[in-house]
Design a protein around this motif. Structure first.
Motif, PDB file in Angstrom:
ATOM      1  N   GLU A  20      67.261  49.641  -2.106  1.00  0.00           N
ATOM      2  CA  GLU A  20      68.132  48.568  -2.598  1.00  0.00           C
ATOM      3  C   GLU A  20      68.409  47.517  -1.528  1.00  0.00           C
ATOM      4  O   GLU A  20      68.745  46.381  -1.837  1.00  0.00           O
ATOM      5  CB  GLU A  20      69.446  49.156  -3.103  1.00  0.00           C
ATOM      6  N   LEU A  21      68.249  47.915  -0.264  1.00  0.00           N
ATOM      7  CA  LEU A  21      68.509  46.985   0.838  1.00  0.00           C
ATOM      8  C   LEU A  21      67.330  46.075   1.124  1.00  0.00           C
ATOM      9  O   LEU A  21      67.493  44.993   1.707  1.00  0.00           O
ATOM     10  CB  LEU A  21      68.858  47.758   2.112  1.00  0.00           C
ATOM     11  N   GLY A  22      66.127  46.511   0.759  1.00  0.00           N
ATOM     12  CA  GLY A  22      64.957  45.689   1.042  1.00  0.00           C
ATOM     13  C   GLY A  22      63.666  46.474   0.960  1.00  0.00           C
ATOM     14  O   GLY A  22      63.578  47.516   0.289  1.00  0.00           O
ATOM     15  N   GLU A  23      62.673  46.018   1.680  1.00  0.00           N
ATOM     16  CA  GLU A  23      61.346  46.622   1.701  1.00  0.00           C
ATOM     17  C   GLU A  23      61.365  47.830   2.649  1.00  0.00           C
ATOM     18  O   GLU A  23      61.734  47.705   3.818  1.00  0.00           O
ATOM     19  CB  GLU A  23      60.336  45.592   2.189  1.00  0.00           C
ATOM     20  N   VAL A  24      60.978  49.002   2.150  1.00  0.00           N
ATOM     21  CA  VAL A  24      61.026  50.231   2.939  1.00  0.00           C
ATOM     22  C   VAL A  24      59.610  50.693   3.261  1.00  0.00           C
ATOM     23  O   VAL A  24      58.767  50.849   2.372  1.00  0.00           O
ATOM     24  CB  VAL A  24      61.778  51.347   2.181  1.00  0.00           C
ATOM     25  N   HIS A  25      59.353  50.919   4.542  1.00  0.00           N
ATOM     26  CA  HIS A  25      58.070  51.442   5.007  1.00  0.00           C
ATOM     27  C   HIS A  25      58.279  52.892   5.436  1.00  0.00           C
ATOM     28  O   HIS A  25      59.159  53.184   6.252  1.00  0.00           O
ATOM     29  CB  HIS A  25      57.547  50.616   6.193  1.00  0.00           C
ATOM     30  N   LEU A  26      57.470  53.784   4.910  1.00  0.00           N
ATOM     31  CA  LEU A  26      57.604  55.204   5.211  1.00  0.00           C
ATOM     32  C   LEU A  26      56.590  55.615   6.278  1.00  0.00           C
ATOM     33  O   LEU A  26      55.389  55.341   6.129  1.00  0.00           O
ATOM     34  CB  LEU A  26      57.394  56.041   3.955  1.00  0.00           C
ATOM     35  N   GLY A  27      57.071  56.273   7.315  1.00  0.00           N
ATOM     36  CA  GLY A  27      56.191  56.733   8.380  1.00  0.00           C
ATOM     37  C   GLY A  27      55.643  58.124   8.131  1.00  0.00           C
ATOM     38  O   GLY A  27      55.167  58.776   9.070  1.00  0.00           O
ATOM     39  N   TYR A  28      55.695  58.613   6.920  1.00  0.00           N
ATOM     40  CA  TYR A  28      55.255  59.962   6.568  1.00  0.00           C
ATOM     41  C   TYR A  28      54.636  59.939   5.177  1.00  0.00           C
ATOM     42  O   TYR A  28      54.734  58.952   4.447  1.00  0.00           O
ATOM     43  CB  TYR A  28      56.432  60.935   6.592  1.00  0.00           C
ATOM     44  N   GLY A  29      53.997  61.038   4.815  1.00  0.00           N
ATOM     45  CA  GLY A  29      53.425  61.152   3.472  1.00  0.00           C
ATOM     46  C   GLY A  29      51.996  60.639   3.400  1.00  0.00           C
ATOM     47  O   GLY A  29      51.441  60.122   4.381  1.00  0.00           O
ATOM     48  N   PRO A  30      51.388  60.759   2.226  1.00  0.00           N
ATOM     49  CA  PRO A  30      49.972  60.399   2.064  1.00  0.00           C
ATOM     50  C   PRO A  30      49.678  58.919   2.302  1.00  0.00           C
ATOM     51  O   PRO A  30      48.555  58.557   2.645  1.00  0.00           O
ATOM     52  CB  PRO A  30      49.667  60.802   0.614  1.00  0.00           C
ATOM     53  N   SER A  31      50.671  58.066   2.101  1.00  0.00           N
ATOM     54  CA  SER A  31      50.454  56.625   2.330  1.00  0.00           C
ATOM     55  C   SER A  31      51.319  56.137   3.486  1.00  0.00           C
ATOM     56  O   SER A  31      51.877  55.038   3.443  1.00  0.00           O
ATOM     57  CB  SER A  31      50.772  55.838   1.054  1.00  0.00           C
ATOM     58  N   ALA A  32      51.404  56.946   4.520  1.00  0.00           N
ATOM     59  CA  ALA A  32      52.256  56.625   5.665  1.00  0.00           C
ATOM     60  C   ALA A  32      51.826  55.322   6.334  1.00  0.00           C
ATOM     61  O   ALA A  32      50.637  55.008   6.420  1.00  0.00           O
ATOM     62  CB  ALA A  32      52.211  57.765   6.677  1.00  0.00           C
ATOM     63  N   THR A  33      52.838  54.607   6.808  1.00  0.00           N
ATOM     64  CA  THR A  33      52.616  53.358   7.524  1.00  0.00           C
ATOM     65  C   THR A  33      52.912  53.561   9.005  1.00  0.00           C
ATOM     66  O   THR A  33      53.974  54.069   9.359  1.00  0.00           O
ATOM     67  CB  THR A  33      53.539  52.245   6.981  1.00  0.00           C
ATOM     68  N   GLU A  34      51.970  53.200   9.857  1.00  0.00           N
ATOM     69  CA  GLU A  34      52.220  53.244  11.297  1.00  0.00           C
ATOM     70  C   GLU A  34      53.258  52.191  11.650  1.00  0.00           C
ATOM     71  O   GLU A  34      53.195  51.059  11.166  1.00  0.00           O
ATOM     72  CB  GLU A  34      50.934  52.971  12.074  1.00  0.00           C
ATOM     73  N   TYR A  35      54.208  52.578  12.487  1.00  0.00           N
ATOM     74  CA  TYR A  35      55.264  51.624  12.858  1.00  0.00           C
ATOM     75  C   TYR A  35      54.682  50.360  13.462  1.00  0.00           C
ATOM     76  O   TYR A  35      55.182  49.252  13.206  1.00  0.00           O
ATOM     77  CB  TYR A  35      56.260  52.260  13.821  1.00  0.00           C
ATOM     78  N   ALA A  36      53.611  50.498  14.249  1.00  0.00           N
ATOM     79  CA  ALA A  36      53.008  49.325  14.899  1.00  0.00           C
ATOM     80  C   ALA A  36      52.565  48.263  13.889  1.00  0.00           C
ATOM     81  O   ALA A  36      52.541  47.072  14.204  1.00  0.00           O
ATOM     82  CB  ALA A  36      51.824  49.761  15.745  1.00  0.00           C
ATOM     83  N   ALA A  37      52.249  48.701  12.669  1.00  0.00           N
ATOM     84  CA  ALA A  37      51.777  47.754  11.658  1.00  0.00           C
ATOM     85  C   ALA A  37      52.894  46.889  11.095  1.00  0.00           C
ATOM     86  O   ALA A  37      52.637  45.830  10.515  1.00  0.00           O
ATOM     87  CB  ALA A  37      51.089  48.515  10.524  1.00  0.00           C
ATOM     88  N   VAL A  38      54.150  47.332  11.254  1.00  0.00           N
ATOM     89  CA  VAL A  38      55.277  46.594  10.660  1.00  0.00           C
ATOM     90  C   VAL A  38      56.355  46.246  11.683  1.00  0.00           C
ATOM     91  O   VAL A  38      57.381  45.674  11.334  1.00  0.00           O
ATOM     92  CB  VAL A  38      55.910  47.412   9.511  1.00  0.00           C
ATOM     93  N   GLN A  39      56.124  46.570  12.948  1.00  0.00           N
ATOM     94  CA  GLN A  39      57.165  46.447  13.963  1.00  0.00           C
ATOM     95  C   GLN A  39      57.695  45.019  14.141  1.00  0.00           C
ATOM     96  O   GLN A  39      58.854  44.828  14.509  1.00  0.00           O
ATOM     97  CB  GLN A  39      56.665  46.973  15.309  1.00  0.00           C
ATOM     98  N   GLU A  40      56.869  44.038  13.852  1.00  0.00           N
ATOM     99  CA  GLU A  40      57.300  42.659  14.076  1.00  0.00           C
ATOM    100  C   GLU A  40      58.294  42.179  13.029  1.00  0.00           C
ATOM    101  O   GLU A  40      58.975  41.172  13.237  1.00  0.00           O
ATOM    102  CB  GLU A  40      56.093  41.725  14.108  1.00  0.00           C
ATOM    103  N   ARG A  41      58.410  42.904  11.898  1.00  0.00           N
ATOM    104  CA  ARG A  41      59.350  42.445  10.872  1.00  0.00           C
ATOM    105  C   ARG A  41      60.447  43.449  10.526  1.00  0.00           C
ATOM    106  O   ARG A  41      61.378  43.122   9.780  1.00  0.00           O
ATOM    107  CB  ARG A  41      58.605  42.039   9.599  1.00  0.00           C
ATOM    108  N   VAL A  42      60.378  44.648  11.073  1.00  0.00           N
ATOM    109  CA  VAL A  42      61.393  45.667  10.776  1.00  0.00           C
ATOM    110  C   VAL A  42      62.724  45.307  11.434  1.00  0.00           C
ATOM    111  O   VAL A  42      62.792  44.955  12.602  1.00  0.00           O
ATOM    112  CB  VAL A  42      60.924  47.055  11.255  1.00  0.00           C
ATOM    113  N   GLU A  43      63.818  45.411  10.637  1.00  0.00           N
ATOM    114  CA  GLU A  43      65.167  45.128  11.138  1.00  0.00           C
ATOM    115  C   GLU A  43      66.004  46.385  11.346  1.00  0.00           C
ATOM    116  O   GLU A  43      66.984  46.362  12.100  1.00  0.00           O
ATOM    117  CB  GLU A  43      65.897  44.202  10.159  1.00  0.00           C
ATOM    118  N   ALA A  44      65.629  47.469  10.667  1.00  0.00           N
ATOM    119  CA  ALA A  44      66.389  48.714  10.793  1.00  0.00           C
ATOM    120  C   ALA A  44      65.446  49.899  10.697  1.00  0.00           C
ATOM    121  O   ALA A  44      64.516  49.900   9.884  1.00  0.00           O
ATOM    122  CB  ALA A  44      67.458  48.813   9.711  1.00  0.00           C
ATOM    123  N   VAL A  45      65.702  50.900  11.520  1.00  0.00           N
ATOM    124  CA  VAL A  45      64.905  52.121  11.526  1.00  0.00           C
ATOM    125  C   VAL A  45      65.825  53.308  11.287  1.00  0.00           C
ATOM    126  O   VAL A  45      66.867  53.441  11.933  1.00  0.00           O
ATOM    127  CB  VAL A  45      64.176  52.301  12.879  1.00  0.00           C
TER     128      VAL A  45
END
Length: 329
Positions: A20-45
């Motif tokens: 509900e807060l925004g776009e969520v990237h998951l660092g786990y699971g079958p479609s995990a996203t590497e943090y490096a791929a989104v680090q330039e736009r992530v505001e909260a971890v």
């Protein structure tokens, strides 16, 4: 749109609110996203096991908060976060009951030889293995607690239900506090000499690192049991293995490993001796840092971390912060 990153699984209810807060990237699971791929736009971890190094933090130009899903901050470089203007928060008390109960799950598993019994039964050895599986009762056995924070105090509460006398060593508490919990404050040497079950609950510091070494184990009661759900590096793993093989230790159960200081996600390659013997010594149990992982604790920790994230995104000082980047701005 606000961008958030979740390193490890959290409670589904919490995850739904993060979406509900925004776009969520998951660092786990079958479609995990590497943090490096989104680090330039992530505001909260929302962080559990992943390591946040100075380089990773420096590359996160929009990052406002690293909300730890737990109480430890070993995997976050707090000075680097502070210099970068990033809040680091924790969730105190959220998994205390979960960890305290896991201490007794491990203790009972060792006391009643449950892993060996289950494995023998699965291998069709019901009759042949049974004579070798005599355990011991906890009633009347002394529980020693090294460290006496929230988790340890709950562990002492559970121990009373088993009829176990409780000894405590902690330089930061007084005898009156431990007495209120039905425990006795004693020096460290007395703790290790008098405990039938020794459970570790101290933070990792220069003073506590490797405190359970070969010398300390030699001064423990022969056949006593060691439980570690705190930090792996409190224990000399090689010394523990030798003591298990010699019988000086009757059992050891480790939910944390020294290798987590290198790789919290997969410490086994860095704790090779323990990894090789787990499953081959019937008085050794190693679990993958799950003491604080229950449905209830994931909800409690996730809810607290979510609250901190909301505060930071709103420009407020979040609760339970362990640093103060505003003071260095």
């Amino acid at each position: 749109m606000t961008s958030l990153y979740v390193s490890d699984p959290t409670h589904p209810h919490v995850l739904a609110q993060l979406h509900e807060l925004g776009e969520v990237h998951l660092g786990y699971g079958p479609s995990a996203t590497e943090y490096a791929a989104v680090q330039e736009r992530v505001e909260a971890v929302m962080l559990r096991a992943e390591r946040f190094t100075p380089d990773k933090i420096a590359a996160s130009s929009r990052l406002k908060i690293i909300a730890r899903h737990g109480v430890g901050t070993d995997n976050v470089d707090i000075p680097a976060a502070t210099r970068a203007g990033v809040w680091v928060t924790v969730t105190p008390g959220s998994n205390a009951r979960s960890v305290a109960e896991h201490v007794f799950a491990l203790t009972l598993a060792l006391a009643r030889r449950i892993p060996a019994a289950a494995a023998g039964t699965a291998n069709g050895q019901w009759g042949t293995i049974k004579p070798h599986l005599t355990g011991f009762e906890l009633h009347g056995r002394t529980l020693g607690l090294f460290g006496f924070g929230r988790i340890a105090s709950l562990t002492a509460e559970i121990a009373r239900g088993f009829g176990m006398p409780v000894l405590v060593t902690d330089p930061y508490v007084d005898a009156e506090l431990t007495r209120q919990h039905g425990a006795e404050l004693v020096p460290f040497d007395e703790l290790i000499a008098q405990s039938d079950v020794l459970s570790l609950h101290a933070p990792l510091t220069a003073t506590t690192k490797g405190i359970i070494d070969a010398d300390a184990i030699a001064r423990m009661r022969p056949g006593s049991v060691l439980i570690n759900t705190a930090r792996g590096a409190l224990v000399d793993e090689a010394a523990v293995l030798l003591a298990l093989e010699s019988g000086q230790l009757g059992g050891a159960a480790l939910d944390v490993l020294e290798g987590e200081s290198t790789d919290m996600n997969d410490p086994l390659p860095h704790s090779t001796e323990i990894a090789a013997r787990n499953g081959h010594l019937d008085n050794l149990i190693v679990t993958p840092h799950i003491a604080g992982q229950t449905t209830q604790s994931l909800l409690a920790a996730g809810t607290q971390a979510l609250h901190c994230i909301r505060q930071a995104l709103a420009g407020e000082s979040p609760q339970h912060a362990v640093n103060n980047p505003a003071a260095t701005a």
